[in-house]
Design a protein around this motif. Structure first.
Motif, mmCIF file in Angstrom:
data_model
loop_
_atom_site.group_PDB
_atom_site.id
_atom_site.type_symbol
_atom_site.label_atom_id
_atom_site.label_comp_id
_atom_site.label_asym_id
_atom_site.label_seq_id
_atom_site.Cartn_x
_atom_site.Cartn_y
_atom_site.Cartn_z
ATOM 1 N N ARG A 92 38.773 47.702 30.670
ATOM 2 C CA ARG A 92 38.070 46.725 31.308
ATOM 3 C C ARG A 92 37.058 46.566 30.201
ATOM 4 O O ARG A 92 35.631 47.315 29.878
ATOM 5 C CB ARG A 92 37.225 47.181 32.650
ATOM 6 C CG ARG A 92 37.109 45.771 33.163
ATOM 7 C CD ARG A 92 36.637 45.866 34.713
ATOM 8 N NE ARG A 92 37.939 45.996 35.724
ATOM 9 C CZ ARG A 92 38.110 47.968 35.320
ATOM 10 N NH1 ARG A 92 38.103 48.713 35.278
ATOM 11 N NH2 ARG A 92 39.410 47.783 36.098
ATOM 12 N N LYS A 144 33.467 43.150 29.986
ATOM 13 C CA LYS A 144 32.680 42.334 30.176
ATOM 14 C C LYS A 144 31.674 41.785 29.488
ATOM 15 O O LYS A 144 30.733 42.552 28.139
ATOM 16 C CB LYS A 144 31.921 43.042 31.386
ATOM 17 C CG LYS A 144 31.190 42.061 32.465
ATOM 18 C CD LYS A 144 30.293 42.106 33.894
ATOM 19 C CE LYS A 144 29.556 41.268 34.112
ATOM 20 N NZ LYS A 144 29.178 41.613 35.378
ATOM 21 N N TYR A 184 28.512 44.345 24.876
ATOM 22 C CA TYR A 184 30.061 44.666 26.343
ATOM 23 C C TYR A 184 29.767 45.769 26.859
ATOM 24 O O TYR A 184 28.926 46.901 26.716
ATOM 25 C CB TYR A 184 31.501 44.835 25.350
ATOM 26 C CG TYR A 184 31.501 43.679 24.448
ATOM 27 C CD1 TYR A 184 30.643 42.343 24.465
ATOM 28 C CD2 TYR A 184 32.490 43.393 24.383
ATOM 29 C CE1 TYR A 184 31.487 41.026 24.147
ATOM 30 C CE2 TYR A 184 33.415 42.193 23.315
ATOM 31 C CZ TYR A 184 32.565 40.875 23.523
ATOM 32 O OH TYR A 184 33.540 40.258 22.582
ATOM 33 N N VAL A 188 35.029 38.545 31.771
ATOM 34 C CA VAL A 188 36.184 39.665 32.118
ATOM 35 C C VAL A 188 36.986 40.264 31.577
ATOM 36 O O VAL A 188 37.963 38.889 32.099
ATOM 37 C CB VAL A 188 36.304 40.346 33.582
ATOM 38 C CG1 VAL A 188 36.368 42.131 33.563
ATOM 39 C CG2 VAL A 188 34.466 40.989 33.817
#
Length: 68
Positions: free
Chosen positions: A43, A45, A29, A2
């Motif tokens: 954000r 990941k 992602y 992350v």
């Protein structure tokens, strides 16, 4: 993995547009914004996140982006 980025994105429409642009480059992602946070968090990941490329793509939308 992350990765968290500080941005200056203010509007949900702008965030959505940036997410769509990022997904064109990184379809695997998981990407979201937290516009309620004071740092307007982006954000991401995924595996092997290319932070420089992410910031470059976000920057092409005239938004600021830096790794936290």
């Amino acid at each position: 993995m992350v990765e968290v980025f500080k941005t200056n994105v203010q509007e949900a429409d702008e965030a959505h547009s940036i997410i769509q642009r990022l997904l064109e480059h990184f379809p695997d992602y998981l990407i979201n914004f937290d516009l309620e946070d004071c740092d307007k968090i982006l954000r991401i990941k995924g595996e092997k996140i290319d932070s420089e490329k992410v910031c470059k793509i976000v920057g092409q939308t005239n938004a600021d982006c830096s790794v936290l």
